[in-house]
Design a protein around this motif. Structure first.
Motif, PDB file in Angstrom:
ATOM      1  N   SER A  30      60.497  72.118  24.460  1.00 53.49           N
ATOM      2  CA  SER A  30      59.931  71.117  25.361  1.00 53.49           C
ATOM      3  C   SER A  30      59.687  71.747  26.720  1.00 53.49           C
ATOM      4  CB  SER A  30      60.883  69.928  25.515  1.00 53.49           C
ATOM      5  OG  SER A  30      60.988  69.232  24.302  1.00 53.49           O
ATOM      6  N   ASP A  64      55.038  57.816  20.259  1.00 50.39           N
ATOM      7  CA  ASP A  64      55.939  57.563  21.395  1.00 50.39           C
ATOM      8  C   ASP A  64      55.406  58.134  22.710  1.00 50.39           C
ATOM      9  OD1 ASP A  64      56.306  60.271  20.916  1.00 50.39           O
ATOM     10  OD2 ASP A  64      58.466  60.137  20.602  1.00 50.39           O
ATOM     11  N   VAL A 119      54.568  61.287  23.433  1.00 45.53           N
ATOM     12  CA  VAL A 119      54.827  62.712  23.655  1.00 45.53           C
ATOM     13  C   VAL A 119      53.608  63.509  23.198  1.00 45.53           C
ATOM     14  CG1 VAL A 119      56.271  64.671  22.946  1.00 45.53           C
ATOM     15  CG2 VAL A 119      57.327  62.469  23.485  1.00 45.53           C
ATOM     16  N   GLN A 151      51.960  67.141  22.036  1.00 46.76           N
ATOM     17  CA  GLN A 151      52.452  68.331  21.350  1.00 46.76           C
ATOM     18  C   GLN A 151      51.304  69.197  20.865  1.00 46.76           C
ATOM     19  OE1 GLN A 151      53.194  65.716  17.307  1.00 46.76           O
ATOM     20  NE2 GLN A 151      54.865  66.974  17.971  1.00 46.76           N
ATOM     21  N   ASN A 187      56.108  70.724  23.246  1.00 48.60           N
ATOM     22  CA  ASN A 187      55.831  69.339  23.598  1.00 48.60           C
ATOM     23  C   ASN A 187      56.376  69.036  24.988  1.00 48.60           C
ATOM     24  OD1 ASN A 187      58.576  68.402  23.461  1.00 48.60           O
ATOM     25  ND2 ASN A 187      58.384  68.120  21.260  1.00 48.60           N
ATOM     26  N   ASP A 246      58.234  66.302  25.612  1.00 47.31           N
ATOM     27  CA  ASP A 246      59.314  65.327  25.489  1.00 47.31           C
ATOM     28  C   ASP A 246      60.348  65.574  26.580  1.00 47.31           C
ATOM     29  OD1 ASP A 246      60.884  63.305  24.519  1.00 47.31           O
ATOM     30  OD2 ASP A 246      61.500  64.347  22.697  1.00 47.31           O
TER      31      ASP A 246
END
Length: 154
Positions: free
Chosen positions: A99, A132, A134, A136, A150, A152
């Protein structure tokens, strides 16, 4: 006497049930220690994880020129181990994920280093947005291992 026995059994079962719960809730936590990737070209792979993914190199105990270790979390590491006979193809479903604070800044680094990426569906230079929210992308390291990046929150 029968009431005393019933109360004693109920008390015993209550204590036993609570001690059983305590054992299951006091289990030691499990944490990720490291991920090891067996690579053909250690220098290329190390450069990718150091310069593109921007992982910090950490000391490794072997000092044999066949290992590079990187910090990937507070108590987690990535170990690259040279010795694979060749680079091989890997399925995207088997990947490691990092992340980043900003997918936009990371994409700029990929552009500057001329490294391609794709979304989950395989569309080149396209970002996936999960349900959600996020964002990626997926790319391959020099050995063909898939890496997800990602944004996140960690």
């Amino acid at each position: 006497m029968k009431i005393f026995s019933t109360v004693f059994v109920a008390f015993y079962l209550l204590i036993f049930a609570q001690s059983g719960q305590a054992q299951t809730t006091n289990k030691p936590s499990v944490g990720l220690n490291h991920i090891a990737l067996y690579v053909f070209n250690l220098d290329k792979s190390a450069a990718f994880y150091r310069d593109v993914i921007q992982l910090d190199t950490i000391a490794e105990p072997f000092h044999d020129g066949k290992h590079n270790w990187f910090k990937i979390g507070e108590h987690s590491q990535l170990h690259l181990i040279e010795g694979a006979a060749a680079t091989t193809l890997h399925d995207k479903n088997t990947h490691i994920c990092f992340s980043v604070p900003s997918i936009t800044i990371f994409l700029q680094r990929l552009k500057e280093t001329n490294i391609g990426y794709e979304n989950w569906g395989g569309q080149q230079n396209t970002v996936t947005t999960r349900p959600d929210g996020v964002h990626q992308i997926y790319l391959k390291d020099p050995e063909g291992f898939w890496v997800e990046i990602n944004d996140d929150k960690f």
